[in-house]
Design a protein around this motif. Structure first.
Motif, PDB file in Angstrom:
ATOM      1  N   ASP A 214       0.971  -1.084   0.038  1.00 31.06           N
ATOM      2  CA  ASP A 214      -0.069   0.020  -0.144  1.00 31.06           C
ATOM      3  C   ASP A 214       1.015   1.194  -0.099  1.00 31.06           C
ATOM      4  O   ASP A 214       0.326   2.351  -0.284  1.00 31.06           O
ATOM      5  N   TYR A 216       3.116   1.856  -2.234  1.00 33.97           N
ATOM      6  CA  TYR A 216       3.379   2.402  -3.542  1.00 33.97           C
ATOM      7  C   TYR A 216       1.897   2.640  -4.276  1.00 33.97           C
ATOM      8  O   TYR A 216       1.990   2.859  -5.506  1.00 33.97           O
ATOM      9  N   SER A 217       1.088   2.229  -3.617  1.00 37.18           N
ATOM     10  CA  SER A 217      -0.256   2.313  -4.408  1.00 37.18           C
ATOM     11  C   SER A 217      -0.714   3.633  -4.988  1.00 37.18           C
ATOM     12  O   SER A 217      -1.440   3.732  -6.034  1.00 37.18           O
ATOM     13  N   THR A 218      -0.179   4.943  -4.336  1.00 39.31           N
ATOM     14  CA  THR A 218      -0.486   6.101  -4.960  1.00 39.31           C
ATOM     15  C   THR A 218       0.473   6.613  -5.986  1.00 39.31           C
ATOM     16  O   THR A 218       0.158   7.693  -6.721  1.00 39.31           O
ATOM     17  N   VAL A 219       1.783   5.832  -6.276  1.00 35.17           N
ATOM     18  CA  VAL A 219       2.472   6.408  -6.960  1.00 35.17           C
ATOM     19  C   VAL A 219       2.276   5.650  -8.204  1.00 35.17           C
ATOM     20  O   VAL A 219       2.057   4.502  -8.585  1.00 35.17           O
ATOM     21  N   ASP A 220       2.186   6.457  -9.526  1.00 31.33           N
ATOM     22  CA  ASP A 220       1.748   5.943 -10.786  1.00 31.33           C
ATOM     23  C   ASP A 220       2.806   5.574 -11.647  1.00 31.33           C
ATOM     24  O   ASP A 220       2.671   4.293 -12.225  1.00 31.33           O
ATOM     25  N   GLN A 221       4.007   6.042 -11.643  1.00 35.62           N
ATOM     26  CA  GLN A 221       5.037   5.663 -12.431  1.00 35.62           C
ATOM     27  C   GLN A 221       5.784   4.317 -11.966  1.00 35.62           C
ATOM     28  O   GLN A 221       5.531   4.093 -10.851  1.00 35.62           O
ATOM     29  N   ASN A 223       7.205   2.077 -10.017  1.00 37.44           N
ATOM     30  CA  ASN A 223       7.819   2.126  -8.772  1.00 37.44           C
ATOM     31  C   ASN A 223       8.686   1.019  -8.579  1.00 37.44           C
ATOM     32  O   ASN A 223       8.715  -0.073  -9.214  1.00 37.44           O
TER      33      ASN A 223
ATOM     34  N   THR B 333       2.170   8.679   0.474  1.00 41.23           N
ATOM     35  CA  THR B 333       3.017   7.641   0.690  1.00 41.23           C
ATOM     36  C   THR B 333       3.930   7.686   2.053  1.00 41.23           C
ATOM     37  O   THR B 333       4.170   6.783   2.743  1.00 41.23           O
TER      38      THR B 333
END
Lengths: 292, 438
Positions: A214, A216-221, A223, B333
């Protein structure tokens, strides 16, 4: 057609003999299975989905989240690697807990870590200890990770030189904490893990890494998590139940077994999904709805 | 019924005479119940006169009263101080020195616990906060409920003379110490118990509550210093608790980076560990770690590595660190990473005033100050997670004095309005209250 039908009729008309024969055959099978199992590990759903023995170099990625911790999978795999039938070695990189925690947890599961460490079957690298952090003052995180990889490679080579040691497992508890130690440079961490992966190809060891999905779930590129999932042979995802907390079922597990070599030469992936309940000395795995 | 039967002081006189102790007599009585009417063996005749006196009194009654005497004497003896020998309890397993320390107690799986200052929260977390754990509190930017938790935590530490270090982004953090609550006086407890008796509606149901109240007030009277005090938020902490102890206040606004603060925490912990060789349990309270007044607040990795190194230092020492932060001030994050770092994770939420929807949904809405949710409970030395009955509790101020955490109860559905249970009863179904996940 008629002959076939009469055959089936005849078979059906003799149920007792048929059953007795079957029962005897089953009994023989049962005893042979028992004999085999006496030497093998007791298997559960997780072991079956992981594909039997841990032969060959494989990378297993364990993903968990805040609501449900995936540490129990790491404990299970650690215990499997240290079982007394084989003489495998384990290199354990711990960023989150000291040895005393793992010692107590695994002792309840029937595995004594301090004894294994004395027998040189377990190398425990405690990254929580202060001297590792003090080194951060003088050196950069790159130097530290390079030194760490050097230690692991040395340990693997030394273990390989023993004839008895067939298989070495490298366990990393918490890749996200390694990122924090590296001050956020996930490239360094990725390089480190790629080098560890190369060990699996070179020496045939296994790599087990725990990471938090969770984060990394908000990072789109692209990762770190996506890269690790690409590198891994097996991805184990631990999630809470969609309906919330429960005392009987602690969450659900999804095992994705990639790059399975099928006879025809093509590779396939298999997905297993089941639920689990964690106890002190073991973990129960069962299909949804079949909890007794 | 008890006329002629030996009362308590007679039993004691039998004991002090030096004759075979009363327990043996009791066993003998129980074993020889049939011979109650006719003592005839030579052994009995040889007993001392006092005992015979007691014995003859007993034998004049039927066997039922003998049993009653036995039971009464056993109860009397159990209530007295245990003597060495048959009635003394051996604390064989636990180490003898630790139970005498007032602020600490043993927890599950070989951990030691200290109190958070709020009795209800201690109960929810399974006894208290484990030594060596990191507690992270998620703040709500609209309400300062995290300060309530911090105040109780710090006051409890001062009452137990545990060393404390407090850091906040304010310029003068010492001022916050003036707002710490004082422990409740026991006289108030008694009056509280009597009031609840009078307040009761259904006589039959509330009678049990009367007995529970008596038990708790007895336990308050027993120990001079209890594990967890009830704090009176209207009274400030007395001066004598502040003198001479290890209390350190740090302002986070002044430091350019967190390295210096980390050094201070490490030295504080090493000092706390060396305290006379006994374990006292240190407390670290950091308020609003990510507040924008501090220079480092935009350097998220620095804050993360500070919390990580704080966690590793605290884990190896006998202290508990409480860090509060506001998730709205940092990226998602970072917030999730910090939550993964926490051993115990708690979040507080404000309740809007005069919200009619919530007033219909919950009982006791008027008294509620906020909501407290427990997301993670520290589990050392075990892999089994702690599954709580409920995770969300309502924070209420009882008589505007002490903080009380209660389970949330749904208000009974009013049949007259005609709304069915299905539509108005579900907490999660309503879209308007979607921000509250119970």
């Amino acid at each position: 057609m008629l002959l076939l039908k009469s055959k089936t009729l005849i078979e059906k008309s003799k149920p007792p003999n048929y059953c007795i024969i079957n029962y005897q055959r089953n009994q023989r099978n049962y005893h042979s299975i028992r004999a085999v199992m006496a030497n093998a590990l007791p298997s559960n759903l997780l072991d079956e989905s992981l594909g039997g023995s841990s032969g060959g170099g494989r990378m297993i990625l364990v993903e968990d989240c805040v609501e449900t911790s995936g540490a129990f999978v790491v404990h299970h795999l650690l215990k499997r690697a240290l079982n007394s039938h084989s003489s495998d070695a384990v290199v354990f990189l711990s960023f989150s807990h000291p040895l005393s925690h793992y010692d107590r947890v695994l002792r309840k599961m029937g595995c004594n870590l301090s004894v294994q460490r004395d027998n040189k079957r377990l190398l425990f690298l405690d990254m929580l200890a202060l001297d590792h952090l003090d080194r951060n003052r003088g050196k950069t995180s790159e130097d530290i990770l390079i030194a760490l990889y050097g230690e692991i490679q040395k340990a693997v080579e030394i273990s390989r030189s023993h004839e008895a040691r067939h298989h070495i497992t490298v366990v990393i508890d918490d890749v996200s904490l390694m990122e924090v130690d590296a001050n956020g440079s996930s490239d360094l961490v990725l390089d480190f893990l790629r080098y560890c992966c190369s060990l699996t190809a070179q020496f045939g060891c296994s790599l087990i890494a725990l990471n938090h999905g969770d984060v990394y779930s908000t990072v789109d590129q692209p990762n770190l998590l996506l890269q690790l999932e690409y590198l891994a042979d097996i991805v184990i995802k631990i999630e809470p139940l969609a309906t919330g907390l429960a005392k009987d079922v602690h969450g659900q597990l999804t095992v994705t077994n990639r790059n399975l070599r099928v006879d025809s030469g093509k590779s396939r992936s298999r997905i297993h999904n089941f639920q689990f309940r964690i106890k002190d000395n073991s973990v129960e795995y069962f299909y949804p709805g079949s909890k007794t | 019924m008890f006329q002629g039967l030996p009362c308590r002081f007679e039993v004691e006189s039998v004991r002090n005479d030096g004759c075979p102790n009363s327990k043996q007599t009791m066993q003998w009585l129980i074993a020889n119940d049939d011979d109650a009417a006719r003592p005839s063996t030579a052994q009995q005749r040889r007993r001392s006169s006092a005992e015979r006196l007691w014995w003859t009194r007993v034998t004049n009654r039927n066997s039922f009263s003998v049993l009653v005497v036995v039971v009464a004497s056993v109860m009397v003896m159990a209530a007295n101080k245990p003597r060495s020998g048959s009635f003394s309890r051996n604390f064989g397993g636990a180490s003898s020195s630790v139970p005498s320390i007032p602020g600490l107690k043993h927890g599950p799986n070989g951990t030691m616990l200290l109190s958070s200052g709020i009795p209800d929260l201690d109960k929810i977390l399974g006894g208290g906060l484990a030594l060596g754990s990191l507690v992270v509190v998620r703040e709500d930017p609209e309400a300062p409920h995290h300060m309530l938790l911090l105040r109780n935590f710090m006051s409890q530490g001062l009452v137990h003379h545990q060393p404390l270090i407090y850091a906040s982004p304010a310029s003068d953090p010492r001022g916050f110490l003036g707002t710490l609550p004082s422990p409740m006086v026991s006289k108030d407890d008694k009056s509280r118990v009597h009031e609840t008796e009078q307040e009761k509606g259904l006589r039959i149901a509330w009678q049990y509550k009367k007995y529970f109240g008596e038990q708790s007030s007895e336990s308050h009277k027993d120990g001079k210093s209890e594990y967890c005090n009830d704090f009176d938020l209207r009274k400030p902490l007395e001066r004598h608790f502040f003198s001479g102890k290890q209390i350190d206040c740090v302002s986070l606004k002044e430091s350019a980076d967190l390295g210096a603060f980390h050094e201070r925490c490490s030295s504080f912990l090493s000092q706390a560990n060396q305290n006379n060789g006994n374990i006292t349990g240190g407390r670290i309270a950091i308020q609003s770690l990510c507040s924008p007044q501090c220079e480092y607040s935009n350097r998220e990795w620095e804050m993360l590595s500070f919390v990580r190194s704080l966690k590793s230092v605290v884990r190896l020492s006998n202290a508990v660190a409480v860090v509060t932060f506001s998730p709205s001030l940092v990226s998602t994050t970072f917030s999730i990473r910090l939550q993964h770092l926490a051993d115990t994770l708690v979040s507080v939420k404000a309740i809007p005033d005069e919200d009619k929807e919530l007033a219909k949904l919950l009982t006791g809405y008027q008294d509620m100050v906020g909501l407290l949710s427990v997301h993670k409970v520290a589990r050392f030395n075990t892999q089994v997670p702690a599954i709580l009955e409920t995770t969300t509790f309502s924070m209420k101020l009882q008589k505007r004095r002490s903080l009380v955490l209660e389970c949330i109860n749904q208000a009974p559905v009013d049949g007259a309005t005609g709304s069915s249970y299905g539509s108005s009863g579900s907490c999660s179904g309503s879209s308007k209250t979607g921000s509250f996940d119970f």
